[in-house]
Design a protein around this motif. Structure first.
Motif, PDB file in Angstrom:
ATOM      1  N   GLN A   2       0.800  -1.206   0.000  1.00  0.00           N
ATOM      2  CA  GLN A   2       0.000   0.000   0.000  1.00  0.00           C
ATOM      3  C   GLN A   2       0.840   1.266   0.000  1.00  0.00           C
ATOM      4  OE1 GLN A   2      -3.370   0.803   0.056  1.00  0.00           O
ATOM      5  NE2 GLN A   2      -3.755  -1.276  -0.593  1.00  0.00           N
ATOM      6  N   GLN A   3       2.164   1.124   0.009  1.00  0.00           N
ATOM      7  CA  GLN A   3       3.013   2.303   0.132  1.00  0.00           C
ATOM      8  C   GLN A   3       3.177   3.061  -1.166  1.00  0.00           C
ATOM      9  OE1 GLN A   3       6.721   0.823   1.770  1.00  0.00           O
ATOM     10  NE2 GLN A   3       6.256   1.721   3.743  1.00  0.00           N
ATOM     11  N   ALA A  29      -3.462  -1.966  -8.371  1.00  0.00           N
ATOM     12  CA  ALA A  29      -4.897  -1.636  -8.339  1.00  0.00           C
ATOM     13  C   ALA A  29      -5.138  -0.134  -8.219  1.00  0.00           C
ATOM     14  CB  ALA A  29      -5.578  -2.357  -7.185  1.00  0.00           C
ATOM     15  N   PHE A  30      -4.114   0.633  -7.860  1.00  0.00           N
ATOM     16  CA  PHE A  30      -4.274   2.081  -7.778  1.00  0.00           C
ATOM     17  C   PHE A  30      -4.741   2.611  -9.131  1.00  0.00           C
ATOM     18  CE2 PHE A  30      -3.135   2.463  -3.611  1.00  0.00           C
ATOM     19  CZ  PHE A  30      -1.794   2.347  -3.279  1.00  0.00           C
ATOM     20  N   LYS A  71       5.546   1.580 -12.822  1.00  0.00           N
ATOM     21  CA  LYS A  71       4.831   1.949 -11.593  1.00  0.00           C
ATOM     22  C   LYS A  71       5.457   3.182 -10.957  1.00  0.00           C
ATOM     23  CE  LYS A  71       4.934  -2.371 -10.153  1.00  0.00           C
ATOM     24  NZ  LYS A  71       4.786  -3.583  -9.326  1.00  0.00           N
ATOM     25  N   GLN A  72       5.663   4.184 -11.806  1.00  0.00           N
ATOM     26  CA  GLN A  72       6.251   5.436 -11.339  1.00  0.00           C
ATOM     27  C   GLN A  72       5.487   6.615 -11.938  1.00  0.00           C
ATOM     28  OE1 GLN A  72      10.332   5.136 -12.591  1.00  0.00           O
ATOM     29  NE2 GLN A  72      10.908   3.807 -10.895  1.00  0.00           N
ATOM     30  N   THR A  93      -4.786   6.134  -4.915  1.00  0.00           N
ATOM     31  CA  THR A  93      -5.970   5.530  -4.324  1.00  0.00           C
ATOM     32  C   THR A  93      -6.618   4.573  -5.321  1.00  0.00           C
ATOM     33  OG1 THR A  93      -8.031   5.986  -3.120  1.00  0.00           O
ATOM     34  CG2 THR A  93      -7.604   7.306  -5.070  1.00  0.00           C
ATOM     35  N   VAL A  94      -7.465   3.742  -4.803  1.00  0.00           N
ATOM     36  CA  VAL A  94      -8.300   2.865  -5.625  1.00  0.00           C
ATOM     37  C   VAL A  94      -9.715   3.399  -5.506  1.00  0.00           C
ATOM     38  CG1 VAL A  94      -9.113   0.519  -6.012  1.00  0.00           C
ATOM     39  CG2 VAL A  94      -6.818   0.909  -5.094  1.00  0.00           C
ATOM     40  N   ASP A  95     -10.373   3.621  -6.630  1.00  0.00           N
ATOM     41  CA  ASP A  95     -11.685   4.266  -6.626  1.00  0.00           C
ATOM     42  C   ASP A  95     -12.695   3.590  -5.716  1.00  0.00           C
ATOM     43  OD1 ASP A  95     -11.932   5.659  -9.982  1.00  0.00           O
ATOM     44  OD2 ASP A  95     -11.339   6.536  -8.073  1.00  0.00           O
TER      45      ASP A  95
END
Lengths: 113, 111
Positions: A2-3, A29-30, A71-72, A93-95
């Motif tokens: 989650q970081q 998933a973000f 992933k950046q 965040t994930v919606d």
């Protein structure tokens, strides 16, 4: 997982220069990546945001570059001004998680005249 | 005219006391949040409410209890304050999936 990892911790740029702040995440998933700007004694305020279906978003002097495979994502401030001196936070965040923003550690930007 | 307001702005208290921070938003948003910003400026979500219903409850000591009397208000009550509770607490609000608007913060100092 989650970081969100943000760098650098602090940044000094001359007026007119380009400020670049980088963030990396693990959770694929973000699906929403905002940048917040915070002045001393104030609350964070949304600066610009991006979704992973685009690689770049520009609003005035502020640009987000997004690299989904790496992933950046990064914030570029063109023609940096002393008034841009603030702390900048990336977030993700994930919606469908009720708006739970995961923030990076913050970057304190100082733009010298 | 203020979108998200918090009271008080500063709160200085002794260890062991109970205190409350109030938050009000006039944006008509359905969702409200509490965040904690520590001394290193790290921001972490604590709670969120949607239409007075608790949605997010992060790993927060149960000495912290949010209360939402109505959609426009979300208060934070803290029991038995500890030194480690010293921080800046931010309230925020948003529409579902919308931009979160933050309040000005409450700086809590526990002596």
């Amino acid at each position: 997982q989650q970081q969100v990892k943000q760098s650098p911790q602090s940044l000094i740029v001359q007026k007119g220069g380009i400020s670049i702040i980088n963030c990396a995440y693990e959770n694929t998933a973000f699906d929403y990546f905002p940048w917040y700007q915070q002045f001393p004694g104030k609350g964070p305020a949304l600066l610009i945001a991006i979704r992973p279906d685009v690689s770049e978003k520009k609003e005035g002097r502020f640009t987000i570059s997004f690299n989904k495979s790496a992933k950046q994502f990064s914030l570029h401030i063109m023609d940096s001004q002393p008034g841009d001196s603030a702390t900048y936070f990336c977030a993700a965040t994930v919606d469908n998680q009720g708006g739970k923003l995961i923030f990076g550690q913050g970057t304190e930007l100082s733009v010298k005249p | 005219d203020t979108a998200v307001s918090q009271t008080p702005k500063y709160l200085v208290t002794q260890m062991g006391n109970d205190k409350s921070i109030k938050c009000e938003q006039n944006l008509g948003h359905d969702t409200m949040y509490w965040y904690k910003q520590d001394s290193k400026k790290f921001l972490k979500i604590m709670f969120s409410y949607n239409n007075k219903e608790l949605i997010i409850n992060e790993t927060v000591p149960n000495r912290f209890s949010p209360k939402s009397p109505d959609k426009a208000h979300l208060n934070l009550h803290i029991n038995s304050l500890e030194l480690g509770d010293s921080a800046v607490y931010f309230c925020a609000s948003s529409q579902p999936l919308g931009t979160q608007y933050f309040g000005p913060g409450t700086r809590l100092t526990v002596l």
